[in-house]
Design a protein around this motif. Structure first.
Motif, short mmCIF file in Angstrom:
data_model
loop_
_atom_site.label_atom_id
_atom_site.label_comp_id
_atom_site.label_asym_id
_atom_site.label_seq_id
_atom_site.Cartn_x
_atom_site.Cartn_y
_atom_site.Cartn_z
N GLN A 21 105.02 55.12 40.23
CA GLN A 21 104.22 53.98 40.16
C GLN A 21 102.88 53.55 40.74
O GLN A 21 102.03 52.77 40.10
CB GLN A 21 105.18 52.80 40.90
CG GLN A 21 105.18 51.64 40.47
CD GLN A 21 105.21 51.21 39.01
OE1 GLN A 21 106.31 51.44 38.28
NE2 GLN A 21 104.23 50.64 38.44
N VAL A 59 101.86 48.06 54.20
CA VAL A 59 101.98 49.55 53.71
C VAL A 59 100.68 50.20 54.06
O VAL A 59 100.29 51.35 53.85
CB VAL A 59 101.67 49.61 51.85
CG1 VAL A 59 103.12 49.06 51.35
CG2 VAL A 59 100.38 48.60 51.58
N MET A 104 94.27 50.23 36.87
CA MET A 104 93.24 49.53 37.51
C MET A 104 91.97 50.20 37.31
O MET A 104 91.05 49.46 37.73
CB MET A 104 93.72 49.19 38.94
CG MET A 104 94.92 48.27 39.22
SD MET A 104 95.58 48.60 40.78
CE MET A 104 94.75 47.41 41.80
N PRO A 128 113.89 49.21 43.62
CA PRO A 128 113.05 47.98 43.74
C PRO A 128 112.12 47.70 44.74
O PRO A 128 110.73 47.50 44.32
CB PRO A 128 113.90 46.81 43.44
CG PRO A 128 115.19 47.33 43.04
CD PRO A 128 115.25 49.08 43.52
N ASP A 129 112.66 47.87 45.79
CA ASP A 129 111.48 47.64 47.14
C ASP A 129 110.57 48.72 47.02
O ASP A 129 109.21 48.67 47.47
CB ASP A 129 112.35 48.03 48.29
CG ASP A 129 113.07 46.56 48.60
OD1 ASP A 129 112.87 45.52 47.80
OD2 ASP A 129 114.04 46.15 49.52
N VAL A 158 109.30 50.37 44.47
CA VAL A 158 108.30 50.09 43.39
C VAL A 158 107.59 48.89 43.62
O VAL A 158 106.29 48.98 43.35
CB VAL A 158 109.28 49.62 42.13
CG1 VAL A 158 108.27 49.27 41.18
CG2 VAL A 158 110.13 51.12 41.60
N VAL A 159 108.13 47.87 44.51
CA VAL A 159 107.01 46.92 44.78
C VAL A 159 106.02 47.45 45.81
O VAL A 159 104.82 47.02 45.61
CB VAL A 159 107.96 45.79 45.80
CG1 VAL A 159 107.18 45.02 46.70
CG2 VAL A 159 109.06 44.90 44.84
N GLN A 160 106.51 48.26 46.81
CA GLN A 160 105.59 48.66 47.72
C GLN A 160 104.41 49.52 47.36
O GLN A 160 103.34 49.74 47.65
CB GLN A 160 106.34 49.69 48.79
CG GLN A 160 107.11 48.62 49.85
CD GLN A 160 107.10 49.22 51.32
OE1 GLN A 160 107.09 50.58 51.34
NE2 GLN A 160 107.21 48.54 52.20
N SER A 169 103.49 49.44 44.06
CA SER A 169 102.35 48.50 43.48
C SER A 169 101.67 47.64 44.52
O SER A 169 100.23 47.40 44.60
CB SER A 169 102.77 47.37 42.70
OG SER A 169 103.62 48.07 41.69
N GLY A 170 102.03 47.37 45.80
CA GLY A 170 101.48 46.92 46.76
C GLY A 170 100.48 47.71 47.50
O GLY A 170 99.52 47.41 47.69
N ALA A 185 98.85 50.33 45.90
CA ALA A 185 97.80 50.27 44.86
C ALA A 185 96.82 48.92 45.11
O ALA A 185 95.72 49.07 45.04
CB ALA A 185 98.38 50.00 43.38
N ALA A 186 97.51 47.70 45.39
CA ALA A 186 96.72 46.46 45.60
C ALA A 186 95.80 46.68 46.95
O ALA A 186 94.77 46.33 47.02
CB ALA A 186 97.67 45.30 45.66
N LYS A 202 115.10 46.87 38.32
CA LYS A 202 114.77 48.04 39.01
C LYS A 202 113.18 48.38 39.09
O LYS A 202 112.71 48.63 39.99
CB LYS A 202 115.40 49.18 38.21
CG LYS A 202 116.78 49.53 38.83
CD LYS A 202 117.29 49.14 39.88
CE LYS A 202 117.88 50.25 41.05
NZ LYS A 202 118.42 49.81 42.35
N ASP A 214 99.82 52.41 38.35
CA ASP A 214 98.86 51.14 38.68
C ASP A 214 97.65 51.41 39.00
O ASP A 214 96.66 50.89 38.37
CB ASP A 214 99.59 50.51 39.88
CG ASP A 214 101.00 49.67 39.56
OD1 ASP A 214 101.20 49.49 38.58
OD2 ASP A 214 101.80 49.45 40.45
N ALA A 264 92.86 48.85 46.15
CA ALA A 264 91.77 48.20 45.56
C ALA A 264 91.17 47.24 46.37
O ALA A 264 90.02 47.24 46.45
CB ALA A 264 92.48 47.48 44.40
N ALA A 319 101.98 43.68 45.34
CA ALA A 319 102.31 44.32 43.94
C ALA A 319 101.91 43.34 42.76
O ALA A 319 101.37 43.78 41.80
CB ALA A 319 103.86 44.46 44.23
#
Lengths: 263, 558, 434, 139
Positions: free
Chosen positions: C19, C394, C27, C414-415, C417-419, C421-422, C424-425, B429, C23, C428, B461
């Motif tokens: 999230q 994103v 960073m 999960p998707d 959370v992935v996005q 962090s994505g 955040a990238a 998750k 992140d 940056a 990510a």
């Protein structure tokens, strides 16, 4: 028997396959442990009685300077060496095991289920013997069993023979000597002594019975270990010495989880 | 030197004081060994409360502190900070919970609750006396990264890291970048063709300064976060470099369904990717039937490959666009057009005239033909009728299957695979692009079949997560970690097997094998401690002695 | 890097917003996390368990919430909204309105003495309206910050000028009835939207009888019921008679994949219905569930296996049908589900003790006005539009403004959370060399 | 004679069961005051030796509470816990010692009620077993 063994050991020394043989030497009437370096010394080589050869191997080998060592192993000894090898306490590549099957009488004394090694060089295989005491203990009620052990443990004088002679009891700082776990005062010691000893060797005990043999007050510890070995087999499908895997008590991710875990 | 312990009991307004006789606990605490000061506050956590604790530490020369109040889970940092501000190590502090674990759960038993609070305080005092100062240490991080796999995920991750100024190695086993996408016939949801898309991305990769290693194979990876040694073989030539982090983006392969529905026997039975190639070349396929879930969602391979329905929808549309007279039927078990964008495409596909029929796993379609496959018959689920569908081309939608190299890589990186053979992330998750092992990350189809937008998001990510240690140039290690007493360790390896983080290894010290904990990897769970019969491995802040001192408070009389 | 270049605004304190904040902070960026409600946590905090592993939602979320609160680089603005944003990337001028909570956060210890004394009861948003909360409240026990808020619309002191019980009860002296909204202005270089979703109001779809039939619930209501710290302490009961249900029906795609309401697929319902059916069975071993669905969209890692387990071990029945209506049997309170046998066309009615509707999930109420404030384009369904989904998944239509999670299209945790962090990238990357 | 009030120790892991105990507190769930919690980071940190020592030296019952299987904050610490204690319980049984003075269970951060239930049940059970007969001076 001992002649056969001596012959094999002589060959090993002569051919330089090993540079030492760990065994017993008759000094007068007393069989005394010795590392034989020369084939000529093997004249008074002896294989009886059963003695904690693996414990000895572990304790003295590092100080002998021998590169490769041979020893006569019984069924239990072989398994003990495998358990030690798993923990990289001994190196199998540097050990030559000469397998010896135990006599019927020995098997009976030891209440041993597997009185022979994988490869038998000396002696003839005899059938295993069930541990009747363990069986009858299983049939008792909890209270009866408790009383039985209570009586036995009353005799204990905390000589540490059971742990000192155990081939797989390998810690430097033994918890049994740690007053935090087993209070120093008092004989007999508290039950913590017996519970912790059995728990610590549970997943590596190969049922050689050295604990019981060493016990000056004859507590039938072997039967306890027998029951415990059954427990481990039932719980984890694991048999110390027989399984090449690591003990299920320490590993988790690779081996199958307990039923409760997989839910 | 004897410890000088200060004990501070909190009233928490009436929350504690209504049930627990705080003054009595204070009086009792002051009688405990090494306690030089015991006191109470209305709210220990308030500005006033913290201020008075700090003042007392200085005034009384207190060197260890016990606060009995609420829960450490929320308030421990506050009091640790206070200790630090007053000049004592923040780890010489013990929190005793007499609110959640006492006053609030024994509201009607003032006397017993007070007695219990006293015992809890006594346990805290016993432990704090044995605590030792701890430091959160740091370990350096090499400011470069390795990305394994040069598909769109790998390229995206590499670009992102390079754009942030980190030296980035992109390692691709094939001779060109682009992975599965470069072979596609069309790309949803994008205006550009896959080739243009991949080309743009290749150009970006080159422009961002990523060091591209083509025709390269990973030979070895050693080390841990901040400090990995990577050995590759590039065109047969060995090269070594150091990186701080590793991103795995090794993708997946399309299953070749040999033997299924005449695949391999009939020339006109092809997979979706083979169809894509034909369409890219402008070949005509005529009337087409597509079967979904070939080799997936069935015993032996239970998972849904997530992207095949959308691939079928896309390709059905492309066929109709090229050959408006052709009839396209998609035979499926469920159409997986999740989310808004995909559902809209599915709807449009139906409006455009693509037919969708259902079959069930129990009653799969059957193929008939001689030299070529000619028709399938199936039991349509909704109508519950037998239907025969003639076609020119039969297209099988097969799942993505794990890259066969995963096993090799897994061993080198010491990370797990899941039951299907994809990489298993740290937490399904909340940590989808991380591994439990620090410094190693995962993205794209190596983790799970994903469409292009999802791969790109995951790659970003993973890059974000990887950039955290790179930007810091160091990782802070936990203060509460395991440590080994090398004089008593027998090197039996129990702890190594027990550690889920691969943080312990055997080293040789003066000819003796002993365990050693790598602080950069240790998470401080203490599971290893439980496995050490010797007591050679201890957890800082929760040592055997400290825990036993607390137990002793309960076994001895009050 | 200047202060402005280092500063990023994150809007929405759900799992995606948390999230992305964590992140970015890790960073090295300074984050202003703006959350409309009194606590961060968002929808995930309301969930009992999460599919497909059924881990406890709060157990895995709560440490992240606490981490957010303790991270020195994250400034949380709860009970706050974006007031205005001017300028353009990489120099946005941002104003945040911190709404008056009438509680001094530096003094409030969250002890709850005031709550006990408050006479005004309001339906609890967190518990999906199943129970009441007070006018002074913490939305849920694990709230971050664990501080009180006075709901001014329901506070008798603020509306009528009499009461003051909370002030009397508060030994910390934290209550301040005269508190005013606080405007905070600063410069930021990028903005990330993570405003999440609301549950579509299914009362408009009268055929399902929601709001009229007592034993017709939404899935979020059931979720709260399943939760051990929820309104029923984890017991599933029929609202009409507080009896344990024996048969539950779940209806998928209520007001979604439906031309009349929302045409899109909400992505998560097939799986959470499966999860709720499993959990319901765990709570009541006698219970059996039926899930009425159109396509069973179990596309994530371990999802198919999860569905198989539901069928095999929990006796969950899946029926492919789209029920036309749900009616209450007024004598028993049972709910009748009417659906059509696709083969024969015959209408079937099945009786259930309880019916759970899985409604369309829609962008949050304020997200449209937020987007118009920012000049960010939205799509026909009012999700944040993503002009280049394939390679910039994103990036919104405005440079320097990113969107992650459910606010841009339906997706699971999960998707999201992935996005996050994505995103955040992307921040940056946009701001260049570290 | 006053009722026997057993003294009970509970090892709780920081992430789930300790949090569950906190939640029980926040929810004001009442339970017997016999229980004393020692916080550890993970139930995998609890050596069975601690439990043996506690019982032998006079604690009347010991609870070991961790995260549910699958929820361990440290991935698999609780897998170790269950294996170790399964073994210890068998051993106690073999020695004729009542293993009901030990209970290993899982309590999540949201299971305040379960915490209350486990504690209440366990206290009642230990009460019914009577004073500790494993302790050294009881023999």
């Amino acid at each position: 028997m001992k002649e056969d063994a001596a012959k094999i050991c002589r060959r090993l020394l002569d051919s330089r396959e090993v540079d030492g043989v760990l065994g017993l030497e008759m000094v007068g009437n007393i069989p005394t442990p010795k590392v034989f370096a020369q084939a000529d010394d093997l004249g008074r080589f002896e294989v009886e009685p059963v003695f904690p050869i693996v414990t000895l191997l572990r304790n003295i080998w590092p100080f002998t300077g021998k590169e490769r060592i041979a020893l006569v192993v019984r069924g239990c000894h072989e398994l003990a060496i495998k358990e030690l090898a798993k923990r990289e306490i001994v190196d199998l590549k540097r050990i030559h095991m000469v397998g010896m099957a135990c006599s019927e009488e020995q098997a009976r004394t030891c209440r041993c289920l597997r009185p022979y090694p994988t490869k038998t060089d000396i002696g003839t295989k005899v059938k295993g013997v069930e541990d009747e005491l363990a069986k009858s203990l299983r049939k008792m009620t909890l209270e009866e069993r408790g009383r039985f052990w209570e009586e036995q443990f009353k005799k204990c004088n905390k000589c540490y023979g059971c742990s000192e002679n155990c081939p797989v009891c390998v810690c430097e700082d033994c918890a049994l000597e740690d007053c935090a776990f087993v209070r120093t005062e008092g004989i007999p010691p508290s039950k913590a002594f017996h519970i912790i000893r059995a728990y610590h060797v549970a997943d590596k005990c190969i049922e050689c019975g050295e604990c019981e043999r060493s016990c000056p007050v004859a507590i039938p510890l072997r039967s306890l270990q027998r029951m415990l070995a059954d427990d481990i087999k039932e719980l984890f499908g694991y048999q110390a010495g027989m399984d090449d895997r690591q003990s299920p008590v320490v590993t988790t991710l690779e081996d199958a989880p307990l039923k409760e875990e997989s839910e | 030197m004897e410890p000088r312990i200060g004990v501070f009991i909190c009233h928490c307004g009436s929350n504690i004081a209504n049930t627990v006789d705080v003054e009595e606990v204070v009086r009792y605490a002051s009688t405990l060994p090494d306690v030089v000061h015991a006191d109470h506050n209305m709210y220990s956590c308030s500005e006033d409360g913290v201020g008075s604790i700090k003042a007392k530490i200085k005034e009384k020369g207190i060197d260890r502190v016990v606060v009995a109040a609420c829960t450490p889970r929320t308030h421990e940092p506050l009091f640790r900070n206070a200790c630090e501000a007053a000049g004592i190590n923040r780890y010489l502090f013990e929190f005793v919970n007499i609110r959640e674990h006492c006053s609030w759960i024994h509201m009607k038993e003032r006397e017993l609750a007070t007695e219990k609070a006293k015992r809890l305080v006594r346990m805290g005092v016993a432990k704090v006396a044995l605590l030792t100062p701890q430091e959160e240490s740091e370990s350096p991080v090499v400011k470069s990264a390795a990305v394994i796999g040069g598909g769109v995920s790998g390229m995206t991750a590499a670009i992102s890291l390079a754009d942030q100024g980190f030296e980035t190695h992109l390692i691709e086993k094939g001779s060109e970048l682009g992975g599965l996408v470069k072979d596609l016939g069309a790309l949803f949801p994008s205006e550009s063709t896959p080739l243009e898309f991949v080309k743009t991305m290749r150009d970006e990769t080159a422009a961002s300064g990523v060091r591209i290693h083509l025709s390269s194979e990973i030979k070895d990876i050693q080390g841990y976060i901040g400090n990995f040694d990577v050995t590759i073989s590039e065109n047969g030539k060995e090269e070594k470099f150091k990186v701080g982090v590793v991103i795995t983006a090794t993708g997946a392969d399309e299953l070749k369904p040999v033997g299924e529905y005449g695949y391999g026997r009939y020339p006109n039975v092809i997979t979706q990717s083979e169809l894509e190639k034909k369409l890219a070349k402008g070949e005509r396929v005529g009337n087409t039937v597509m079967i979904q879930c070939v080799g997936a969602r069935q015993p032996g391979r239970e998972y849904c490959s997530r992207i095949c329905c959308m691939t079928a929808i896309k390709n059905a549309g492309r066929i109709l666009a090229l050959e408006p007279k052709s009839r396209v039927v998609v035979v499926h078990r469920d159409i997986m057009s999740y989310n808004a964008r995909n559902e809209a495409l599915y709807r449009k596909s139906m409006e455009d005239g693509v037919t969708y029929l259902r079959y069930t796993l129990e009653d799969k379609p059957r193929v008939e033909g001689r030299d070529r496959a000619e028709k399938i018959t199936l039991r349509e689920e909704t109508l519950d009728e037998d239907i025969a569908l003639p076609f020119d081309t039969l297209v099988l939608s097969t799942p993505l299957v794990p890259n066969p190299d995963n096993g090799k890589l897994q061993k080198m990186l010491k990370v797990p695979l899941d039951r299907d053979g994809f990489f298993l992330e740290a937490h399904v998750k909340l940590r989808p692009v991380e591994f439990a092992t620090d410094g190693v990350f995962i993205c794209g189809c190596a983790r799970w079949p994903s469409d292009v937008p999802e791969c790109i998001s995951q790659a970003g990510a993973a890059a974000a997560k990887a950039s955290i240690p790179l930007r810091a140039g160091k990782v802070r290690t936990e203060a509460i970690t395991a440590e080994v007493d090398e004089t008593t360790c027998t090197g039996c390896g129990n702890c190594i097997a027990t550690c889920a983080y691969g943080a312990i290894s055997i080293v040789e010290v003066e000819g003796m094998r002993v365990a050693r904990v790598n602080l950069a990897q240790c998470k401080g769970c203490g599971a290893c401690v439980g496995s050490c019969h010797n007591g050679s491995i201890q957890q800082r802040g929760f040592t055997e002695k400290q825990l036993i001192s607390m137990i002793d408070c309960l076994t001895e009389g009050d | 890097m200047s202060d402005r270049e280092r500063t990023v605004v994150v809007v929405g304190g759900g799992i995606a917003g948390i999230q992305v904040s964590l992140d970015l902070a890790n960073m090295g960026f300074d984050v202003h996390l703006v959350e409309r409600t009194p606590s961060i946590g968002g929808r995930m905090a309301q969930l009992d368990k999460t599919f497909p592993t059924n881990d406890c939602s709060m157990c895995i979320l709560s440490p992240k919430m606490i981490e957010c609160a303790n991270n020195p680089r994250i400034k949380m603005h709860t009970y706050s909204e974006l007031e205005s944003v001017k300028g353009a990337f990489p120099a946005f001028e941002v104003v945040i309105r911190e709404k008056a909570r009438y509680v001094d956060l530096t003094r409030c210890t969250g002890c709850g003495d005031c709550v006990a004394k408050c006479p005004s009861k309001v339906s609890s948003e967190f518990d999906a309206g199943l129970v009441k909360r007070k006018a002074i409240y913490v939305p849920f026990v694990q709230a971050v910050p664990k501080k009180m808020t006075i709901d001014k619309e329901h506070c008798i002191m603020i509306t009528k000028g009499k009461c003051g019980n909370c002030k009397k009860a508060c030994k910390a002296g934290a209550i301040d009835y005269d508190q005013k909204d606080n405007l905070i202005t600063f410069e930021a270089s990028a903005i990330v939207l993570a405003t999440g979703f609301d549950v579509f109001d299914v009362t408009v779809a009268q055929e399902f009888s929601y709001g009229r039939a007592k034993n017709v619930l939404t899935s979020l209501e059931l979720e709260r019921m399943l939760n051990a710290s929820g309104p029923t302490g984890g017991h599933i009961v029929r609202p009409s008679d507080h009896q344990e249900p024996k048969k539950i029906a779940f209806i998928q795609c209520v007001c979604s994949r439906d031309k009349k309401y929302k045409e899109y697929c909400s992505s998560v319902c097939c799986m959470y219905a499966t999860k709720e059916a499993i959990l319901a069975r765990e709570h009541c071993p006698e219970l059996s569930s039926t899930i009425f669905y159109m396509d069973l969209r179990a596309v994530g890692k371990g999802f198919q296996n999860f569905v198989q387990r539901a069928k095999r071990d929990y006796g969950v029945e899946y029926i492919r049908a789209r029920p036309a209506k749900v009616e209450e049997d007024p004598t028993t309170g049972d709910a009748l589900v009417y659906y059509e046998n696709s083969r024969t066309g015959e209408s079937i009615a099945r009786r259930y003790d309880m019916v759970v509707l899985c409604p369309a999930l829609v962008p949050t109420l304020g997200s449209e006005s937020l987007c118009s404030l920012l000049g960010v384009r939205i799509d026909g369904d009012k999700f944040v539009a993503i002009p280049r989904p394939a390679d910039r998944p994103v990036d919104t239509s405005v440079k320097g403004i990113f969107a992650c999670g459910f606010c841009q299209t339906p997706m699971d945790i999960p998707d999201s959370v992935v996005q996050a962090s994505g995103a955040a990238a992307r921040v940056a990357q946009a701001l260049g060399v570290s | 004679m006053p009722e026997f009030e057993p003294r009970i120790l509970a090892f709780c892991c920081n992430w789930c069961s300790y949090a569950g105990a906190d939640l029980a507190g926040v929810s004001r769930l009442q339970m017997p005051p016999n229980i004393h919690i020692i916080r550890v980071m993970c139930s995998g940190n609890v050596k069975p030796e601690y439990v043996v020592k506690s019982l032998v030296e006079g604690v009347d019952g010991v609870l070991v509470l961790g995260c549910h299987i699958g929820d361990c904050h440290y991935i698999s610490g609780n897998h170790r816990t269950i294996k170790r204690f399964a073994l210890l319980e068998r051993l106690m049984d073999d020695l004729g010692i009542d293993k009901r003075r030990i209970r290993v269970d899982w309590v999540s951060a949201s299971e305040g009620e379960k915490f209350q239930k486990v504690v209440s049940e366990f206290v009642a059970q230990v009460k019914s077993l009577g004073p500790n007969d494993i302790r050294r001076d009881a023999a």
